[in-house]
Enzyme design. Structure first.
Site, mmCIF file in Angstrom:
data_model
loop_
_atom_site.group_PDB
_atom_site.id
_atom_site.type_symbol
_atom_site.label_atom_id
_atom_site.label_comp_id
_atom_site.label_asym_id
_atom_site.label_seq_id
_atom_site.Cartn_x
_atom_site.Cartn_y
_atom_site.Cartn_z
ATOM 1 N N ASN A 400 5.047 4.757 5.659
ATOM 2 C CA ASN A 400 5.015 5.504 6.917
ATOM 3 C C ASN A 400 3.669 5.490 7.631
ATOM 4 O O ASN A 400 3.610 5.921 8.780
ATOM 5 C CB ASN A 400 5.417 6.965 6.651
ATOM 6 C CG ASN A 400 6.871 7.112 6.291
ATOM 7 O OD1 ASN A 400 7.736 7.210 7.156
ATOM 8 N ND2 ASN A 400 7.167 7.133 5.004
ATOM 9 N N ASN A 402 1.808 2.770 8.299
ATOM 10 C CA ASN A 402 1.683 1.547 9.088
ATOM 11 C C ASN A 402 3.094 0.996 9.310
ATOM 12 O O ASN A 402 3.559 0.130 8.558
ATOM 13 C CB ASN A 402 0.797 0.537 8.363
ATOM 14 C CG ASN A 402 0.424 -0.644 9.229
ATOM 15 O OD1 ASN A 402 1.079 -0.929 10.237
ATOM 16 N ND2 ASN A 402 -0.621 -1.358 8.853
ATOM 17 N N ILE A 403 3.765 1.494 10.335
ATOM 18 C CA ILE A 403 5.166 1.144 10.561
ATOM 19 C C ILE A 403 5.360 -0.334 10.922
ATOM 20 O O ILE A 403 6.313 -0.961 10.436
ATOM 21 C CB ILE A 403 5.773 2.057 11.652
ATOM 22 C CG1 ILE A 403 5.838 3.497 11.145
ATOM 23 C CG2 ILE A 403 7.169 1.590 12.057
ATOM 24 C CD1 ILE A 403 6.712 3.692 9.933
ATOM 25 N N PRO A 404 4.515 -0.972 11.751
ATOM 26 C CA PRO A 404 4.723 -2.401 12.036
ATOM 27 C C PRO A 404 4.724 -3.270 10.777
ATOM 28 O O PRO A 404 5.587 -4.152 10.616
ATOM 29 C CB PRO A 404 3.565 -2.757 12.969
ATOM 30 C CG PRO A 404 3.246 -1.476 13.655
ATOM 31 C CD PRO A 404 3.454 -0.421 12.626
ATOM 32 N N VAL A 405 3.786 -3.032 9.853
ATOM 33 C CA VAL A 405 3.753 -3.805 8.611
ATOM 34 C C VAL A 405 4.946 -3.448 7.734
ATOM 35 O O VAL A 405 5.551 -4.328 7.097
ATOM 36 C CB VAL A 405 2.428 -3.553 7.876
ATOM 37 C CG1 VAL A 405 2.449 -4.179 6.485
ATOM 38 C CG2 VAL A 405 1.266 -4.120 8.678
ATOM 39 N N HIS A 406 5.308 -2.174 7.695
ATOM 40 C CA HIS A 406 6.463 -1.765 6.881
ATOM 41 C C HIS A 406 7.752 -2.417 7.376
ATOM 42 O O HIS A 406 8.562 -2.897 6.566
ATOM 43 C CB HIS A 406 6.595 -0.243 6.919
ATOM 44 C CG HIS A 406 7.844 0.267 6.282
ATOM 45 N ND1 HIS A 406 8.095 0.185 4.926
ATOM 46 C CD2 HIS A 406 8.957 0.853 6.823
ATOM 47 C CE1 HIS A 406 9.274 0.698 4.660
ATOM 48 N NE2 HIS A 406 9.815 1.114 5.784
ATOM 49 N N TYR A 414 11.548 -7.833 1.798
ATOM 50 C CA TYR A 414 12.284 -7.008 0.839
ATOM 51 C C TYR A 414 13.790 -7.278 0.887
ATOM 52 O O TYR A 414 14.416 -7.533 -0.157
ATOM 53 C CB TYR A 414 11.997 -5.534 1.126
ATOM 54 C CG TYR A 414 12.668 -4.574 0.176
ATOM 55 C CD1 TYR A 414 12.156 -4.366 -1.095
ATOM 56 C CD2 TYR A 414 13.811 -3.866 0.555
ATOM 57 C CE1 TYR A 414 12.762 -3.480 -1.973
ATOM 58 C CE2 TYR A 414 14.420 -2.977 -0.305
ATOM 59 C CZ TYR A 414 13.892 -2.785 -1.566
ATOM 60 O OH TYR A 414 14.500 -1.908 -2.433
ATOM 61 N N HIS A 439 -5.238 -7.879 1.308
ATOM 62 C CA HIS A 439 -6.396 -6.986 1.300
ATOM 63 C C HIS A 439 -7.623 -7.702 0.734
ATOM 64 O O HIS A 439 -8.729 -7.592 1.290
ATOM 65 C CB HIS A 439 -6.096 -5.726 0.482
ATOM 66 C CG HIS A 439 -5.371 -4.660 1.244
ATOM 67 N ND1 HIS A 439 -4.017 -4.721 1.499
ATOM 68 C CD2 HIS A 439 -5.804 -3.501 1.812
ATOM 69 C CE1 HIS A 439 -3.651 -3.644 2.183
ATOM 70 N NE2 HIS A 439 -4.709 -2.901 2.390
ATOM 71 N N TYR A 501 -25.090 -6.576 -2.264
ATOM 72 C CA TYR A 501 -26.531 -6.336 -2.294
ATOM 73 C C TYR A 501 -27.187 -7.133 -3.425
ATOM 74 O O TYR A 501 -28.237 -7.769 -3.240
ATOM 75 C CB TYR A 501 -26.781 -4.842 -2.472
ATOM 76 C CG TYR A 501 -28.234 -4.462 -2.627
ATOM 77 C CD1 TYR A 501 -29.076 -4.379 -1.519
ATOM 78 C CD2 TYR A 501 -28.767 -4.167 -3.890
ATOM 79 C CE1 TYR A 501 -30.403 -4.025 -1.663
ATOM 80 C CE2 TYR A 501 -30.084 -3.812 -4.046
ATOM 81 C CZ TYR A 501 -30.898 -3.741 -2.920
ATOM 82 O OH TYR A 501 -32.216 -3.395 -3.074
#
Length: 509
Positions: A400, A402-406, A414, A439, A501
């Protein structure tokens, strides 16, 4: 003697009078019941019991009142003087009370005061560190060399390749097998070409590389959806369907404000430059032949979203420069010395500004920016997020926020897996695996180092989702989701910053 006889006569007459009175009382009871009930409240207000003189007069007349028991007298007295009822405390769950607006306002006030103190402490300690000009150096090393922008412009090649492949497939010039192979080459190159460019070029900055890779990742998902929908259209056409009805593409758009409804587009009439570029810039990842369109552009709404975009992007830059950067710099020594207590303290100190910036980014991107683009393009579907803040499970949050990706994962990943007989749990694990890959792809490649912290962070959501769904419910589940968001992100940030670093500064010195 005469008095005794008179008293005897009186005693003989009393039973007869009493007997007559009882008959009259019994016969009159149904008729007088309503009047007694109607006057009951008035009688209770004037006196709770008849006075002694009235009772004596009625006894002389031979009228006997119904006897009032002591229990009824006690109940009437308790009802008159009682101030207690059976009830739960207001903060108990059994009370059913749910209006906590004052407590919410108190939390907001306390949050503002605490963060104001931290900001003032930071300002006294470090001074003003905000420098908008410095942001340009995050995207460009050389003002005359713009590698990230050039990389974004090159992405048009992949868009044209997808369009002309679909045109050849629509007329039957190439077979479905050849078209699938061309798409495989196009989409694979779309992922590996920008990553190879970012890793090779030394003139591209980490921020510029991350921006270019985000554009290419979004384009990959869009072109994949473009391929699937056009393939479904060819399958429908091959089953003797000459034209696509609106139900096969999108819900109907009602006419409003007297404006004409857009003309319906059917396959292969959608294979145009205008159509594919509208989809590329539209705030969605799922392709349709006929998108729902708003009747007009609301200028006031557009200006409000534009103001929010400009304001919140400046606020994010200021918070990062003033708050996060000093905290991260002070966290390097505890990480080098492996001082775990100081590491935890720095992580918790970083959690507050990091989470605040993440919330501001969510509003800036999913509400202000996407609504601005949608209003400008008259894109009708504005469901970019749902109430993820009420998530009681981890899976609800990821479904819920990120609705476009879902929608893309549900439609193109799926459901096809479920249609092929794959187990539900395996399909969900596969979605998390793909999400973990992207990611890590968007973090490790721009930083030019591979540590897999983002990948492991996403894959750790699977056991966390199982644990929260199995053992925590309601407010406890919601608290677990918030803790994972507040604590999980600073851990990943500190890990990547520390490794970057050490790799670029300590090794060089």
């Amino acid at each position: 003697m005469l008095q005794i006889l008179k008293m005897g006569d009186r005693n003989d007459r009393v039973p007869m009078m009493t007997r007559r009175t009882r008959r009259t009382t019994i016969c009159a009871t149904p008729a007088g019941a309503n009047s007694k009930q109607a006057n009951g409240s008035a009688g209770e207000k004037t006196s709770s019991q008849p006075s002694h003189s009235n009772r004596k007069v009625k006894e002389e007349k031979g009228v006997h009142e119904p006897v009032t028991t002591p229990r009824k007298e006690r109940s009437k007295t308790s009802e008159r003087f009682s101030c207690h009822v059976l009830q739960e405390s207001l903060l108990s769950s059994a009370s059913g009370y749910s209006n906590y607006r004052g407590i919410l306002n108190w939390c907001v006030v306390m949050l503002v005061l605490c963060n104001a103190r931290l900001f003032l402490e930071n300002l006294i300690k470090y001074g003003i560190l905000v420098d908008p000009i410095q942001v340009v150096s995050l995207f460009l090393k050389d003002p005359y060399n713009w590698p990230a922008s050039c990389l974004v412009i090159v992405s048009n090649v992949f868009i044209m390749a997808a369009l002309y492949t679909e045109r050849r497939l629509s007329v039957g010039t190439i077979s479905e097998t050849t078209g699938t192979f061309l798409y495989l080459v196009n989409l694979t190159t779309l992922l590996f070409f920008p990553s190879a460019t970012v890793l090779t070029l030394t003139s591209i900055t980490p921020v510029g590389g991350a921006f270019a890779l985000c554009v290419y990742t979004i384009l990959f998902m869009k072109l994949y959806s473009y391929k699937d929908v056009n393939m479904w259209c060819r399958e429908i056409r091959h089953t003797k369907a000459r034209t696509l009805t609106r139900s096969h593409s999108c819900p109907s758009v009602a006419q409003s404000n007297g404006s004409a409804v857009h003309a319906h587009v059917s396959y292969p009439g959608n294979l145009t430059h205008r159509d594919i570029y509208y989809f590329v810039f539209a705030p969605t990842l799922c392709y349709e032949l006929n998108f729902p369109r708003s009747p007009r552009i609301r200028k006031s709404f557009l200006l409000r979203r534009l103001f929010e975009m400009l304001f919140f992007i400046q606020l994010q830059i200021g918070l990062v420069q003033q708050w996060m950067v000093p905290t991260i710099q002070n966290s390097m020594k505890p990480f080098q010395d492996m001082d775990f207590s100081r590491m935890i303290e720095r992580m918790l100190k970083l959690a507050v500004p990091n989470h605040l910036i993440w919330l501001i980014f969510f509003y800036w991107f999913f509400h202000s920016s996407m609504n601005f683009v949608a209003e400008l393009m008259r894109f009708g579907d504005r469901e970019f997020y749902q109430d993820w803040w009420n998530s009681e499970t981890v899976t609800y949050f990821w479904s819920n926020w990120n609705i476009p990706v879902h929608k893309w994962c549900l439609r193109h990943f799926y459901k096809p897996l479920m249609g092929r007989g794959v187990n539900k749990w395996v399909a969900q694990t596969a979605i998390f695996l793909v999400s973990a890959f992207f990611h890590e792809y968007l973090v490790s490649v721009p930083l030019k180092m591979f540590r897999l912290w983002a990948f492991m962070g996403m894959m750790s959501q699977i056991p966390l989702a199982w644990f929260v769904g199995r053992f925590l419910r309601g407010n406890y589940g919601n608290a677990a989701v918030w803790i994972s968001l507040i604590i999980g992100q600073p851990i990943a940030v500190l890990m990547y910053v520390h490794d970057f670093y050490v790799l670029h500064y300590v090794s060089q010195s």
